[in-house]
Design a protein around this motif. Structure first.
Motif, short mmCIF file in Angstrom:
data_model
loop_
_atom_site.label_atom_id
_atom_site.label_comp_id
_atom_site.label_asym_id
_atom_site.label_seq_id
_atom_site.Cartn_x
_atom_site.Cartn_y
_atom_site.Cartn_z
N ASP A 13 -63.71 -2.44 10.63
CA ASP A 13 -64.98 -3.00 10.17
C ASP A 13 -65.89 -1.94 9.54
OD1 ASP A 13 -65.29 -1.68 12.60
OD2 ASP A 13 -66.96 -2.95 13.25
N LYS A 14 -65.43 -0.68 9.51
CA LYS A 14 -66.24 0.41 8.96
C LYS A 14 -65.36 1.23 7.99
CE LYS A 14 -68.95 0.82 13.23
NZ LYS A 14 -68.11 0.05 14.18
N PRO A 15 -65.18 0.76 6.76
CA PRO A 15 -64.26 1.43 5.83
C PRO A 15 -64.68 2.85 5.47
CG PRO A 15 -65.50 -0.31 4.72
CD PRO A 15 -65.74 -0.48 6.18
N CYS A 16 -65.99 3.12 5.37
CA CYS A 16 -66.42 4.49 5.07
C CYS A 16 -66.11 5.43 6.23
CB CYS A 16 -67.91 4.51 4.75
SG CYS A 16 -68.35 3.65 3.22
N MET A 17 -66.37 4.96 7.44
CA MET A 17 -66.04 5.77 8.61
C MET A 17 -64.54 6.01 8.69
SD MET A 17 -66.87 5.05 12.63
CE MET A 17 -66.37 6.23 13.89
N GLU A 18 -63.75 4.99 8.43
CA GLU A 18 -62.30 5.13 8.50
C GLU A 18 -61.81 6.20 7.53
OE1 GLU A 18 -58.76 5.12 9.72
OE2 GLU A 18 -60.03 3.59 10.63
N LYS A 19 -62.36 6.21 6.31
CA LYS A 19 -61.91 7.17 5.31
C LYS A 19 -62.38 8.58 5.66
CE LYS A 19 -61.02 7.29 0.37
NZ LYS A 19 -61.20 6.55 -0.91
N MET A 24 -74.11 5.93 18.59
CA MET A 24 -74.54 6.24 17.22
C MET A 24 -75.29 5.06 16.58
SD MET A 24 -72.90 9.22 16.85
CE MET A 24 -71.63 10.01 17.86
N GLY A 25 -76.53 5.28 16.17
CA GLY A 25 -77.25 4.26 15.42
C GLY A 25 -78.53 3.82 16.09
N LYS A 26 -79.42 3.21 15.32
CA LYS A 26 -80.74 2.82 15.84
C LYS A 26 -80.63 1.73 16.91
CE LYS A 26 -81.64 -0.41 12.03
NZ LYS A 26 -82.52 -0.71 10.88
N TRP A 27 -79.52 1.01 16.95
CA TRP A 27 -79.31 0.01 18.00
C TRP A 27 -79.33 0.66 19.39
CZ3 TRP A 27 -74.96 0.67 21.07
CH2 TRP A 27 -73.99 1.56 20.57
N ALA A 28 -79.07 1.98 19.44
CA ALA A 28 -79.05 2.70 20.72
C ALA A 28 -80.34 3.48 20.95
CB ALA A 28 -77.85 3.63 20.76
N GLY A 29 -81.39 3.17 20.21
CA GLY A 29 -82.67 3.81 20.43
C GLY A 29 -82.78 5.19 19.80
N ALA A 30 -83.77 5.95 20.27
CA ALA A 30 -84.04 7.27 19.69
C ALA A 30 -82.85 8.21 19.84
CB ALA A 30 -85.28 7.88 20.34
N GLY A 36 -72.49 5.57 2.91
CA GLY A 36 -71.95 4.32 3.44
C GLY A 36 -71.76 4.38 4.94
N LEU A 37 -71.35 5.54 5.43
CA LEU A 37 -71.18 5.73 6.87
C LEU A 37 -72.51 5.53 7.60
CD1 LEU A 37 -69.47 6.88 9.34
CD2 LEU A 37 -70.45 9.09 8.72
N GLU A 38 -73.57 6.14 7.08
CA GLU A 38 -74.89 5.97 7.70
C GLU A 38 -75.26 4.49 7.78
OE1 GLU A 38 -77.89 9.39 6.85
OE2 GLU A 38 -76.82 9.03 4.97
N ILE A 58 -73.94 -1.96 12.06
CA ILE A 58 -72.88 -2.49 12.93
C ILE A 58 -72.93 -1.76 14.26
CG2 ILE A 58 -70.41 -2.98 13.15
CD1 ILE A 58 -70.18 -2.60 10.10
N PRO A 59 -73.50 -2.38 15.29
CA PRO A 59 -73.61 -1.71 16.59
C PRO A 59 -72.22 -1.38 17.19
CG PRO A 59 -75.04 -3.63 16.49
CD PRO A 59 -74.14 -3.71 15.29
N GLY A 60 -72.21 -0.36 18.04
CA GLY A 60 -71.00 -0.10 18.81
C GLY A 60 -70.35 1.25 18.62
N THR A 61 -70.68 1.98 17.55
CA THR A 61 -70.04 3.27 17.33
C THR A 61 -70.47 4.27 18.40
OG1 THR A 61 -69.94 2.94 14.94
CG2 THR A 61 -69.70 5.19 15.73
N LYS A 62 -69.50 4.98 18.96
CA LYS A 62 -69.79 5.99 19.96
C LYS A 62 -68.73 7.08 19.92
CE LYS A 62 -67.36 3.69 23.77
NZ LYS A 62 -67.47 3.21 25.16
#
Length: 294
Positions: free
Chosen positions: A173-179, A222-228, A269-271, A277-281
């Motif tokens: 679900d994250k093609p930029c991250m995958e690459k 990783m990401g604003k979904w996880a707060g500061a 694109g990764l950013e 998309i929440p969940g990256t860790k």
């Protein structure tokens, strides 16, 4: 042309270590210094503001070594929490990022973690080392751990911190991250860097002779979904992908990118993926172990 005969992709390079055989994949410029500061604070927050997990009792005139110290952020922070009569020494392969005016009980010097001075045998009560997964090649890890074992006093402790690297094929679900993960893996494989060292650290420590081996693992979200903290973690890890751009493009892009702008678009694109998309860790692991008294 790159040294291996692969066509180098033209780009604006950053400043990197310049010494024979250097494989360290991240830059040593001011932007990297700021990234390392944010990373230090993020890891500290992750472990409830503890920068020492090893059960060490330090006494006046004990010596502490920060191995691969970089800008010395851990050493400077640690110095604030111990008796000023404890001596703290940071070493790194280059002095570019060393602090200009450290406290009186903190010093820094150039040196290799794989070849510490002979007269340091049985010297340090504590050795700290963190995030050399992009610095040390696979055989160098055993050598570095042997050196740490040698310079520790009997009964002394080592504390190591490393993250568990992302694997290819796990982010449909994250093609930029995958690459970018694929590029990261290609770069580190080409340099024989031991980015999966965290998965093997307990066995490595046991093989060297350490005892009382312990580990504590926590997730960097990783990401604003996880707060500061999630925003800070995303910033530091995006910074890693920005940091490896020069070595990736100097190697010709590994058949995955052909221009600097293409690489930059992947990072942008990764950013966006991490924000939307929440969940990256990424798991971060602290290890600590003791050198036997006998």
């Amino acid at each position: 042309m790159a040294n291996n005969g692969v066509s180098r992709i033209e780009h604006a390079p950053r400043e990197y270590h310049e010494y024979p055989g250097a494989q360290y994949a991240l830059p040593t410029d001011d932007a990297e210094h700021q990234r390392l500061l944010l990373q230090h604070n993020s890891i500290k927050s992750l472990f409830d503001n503890r920068i020492l997990l090893a059960p060490v009792t330090l006494r006046p005139n004990d010596r502490v070594l920060d191995s691969g110290a970089g800008p010395g952020l851990w050493a400077l922070d640690f110095a604030q929490s111990v008796d000023p009569a404890v001596h703290i020494l940071g070493i790194d392969i280059a002095s570019r990022l060393f602090p200009v005016s450290p406290p009186q009980n903190v010093a820094f010097q150039v040196g290799s973690v794989t070849n510490l001075p002979p007269d340091w045998t049985d010297t340090f009560t504590l050795v700290h080392q963190r995030l050399l997964m992009l610095a040390l090649q696979i055989p160098e890890w055993t050598q570095a751990l042997r050196e740490i074992y040698r310079v520790l006093r009997p009964g002394g402790w080592v504390q190591l911190g490393e993250s568990i690297a992302w694997f290819e094929g796990e982010y449909p679900d994250k093609p930029c991250m995958e690459k970018l993960v694929s590029l990261y893996r290609s770069l580190t494989k080409s340099r024989n860097l031991y980015i999966d060292c965290a998965s093997h650290m307990p066995a490595l420590l046991k093989e060297i002779g350490f005892i009382d081996i312990q580990a504590e693992e926590r997730p960097l979200l990783m990401g604003k979904w996880a707060g500061a903290d999630g925003v800070a973690n995303a910033t530091t890890n995006v910074g890693v992908f920005r940091g490896i751009k020069t070595p990736v493009l100097e190697a010709g892009g590994y058949g995955k990118v052909t221009t600097e702008s293409e690489y930059d678009a992947l990072v942008e694109g990764l950013e966006k993926e991490w924000e939307e998309i929440p969940g990256t860790k990424k798991e971060f692991v602290m290890f600590w172990a003791r050198k036997p008294i006998n």
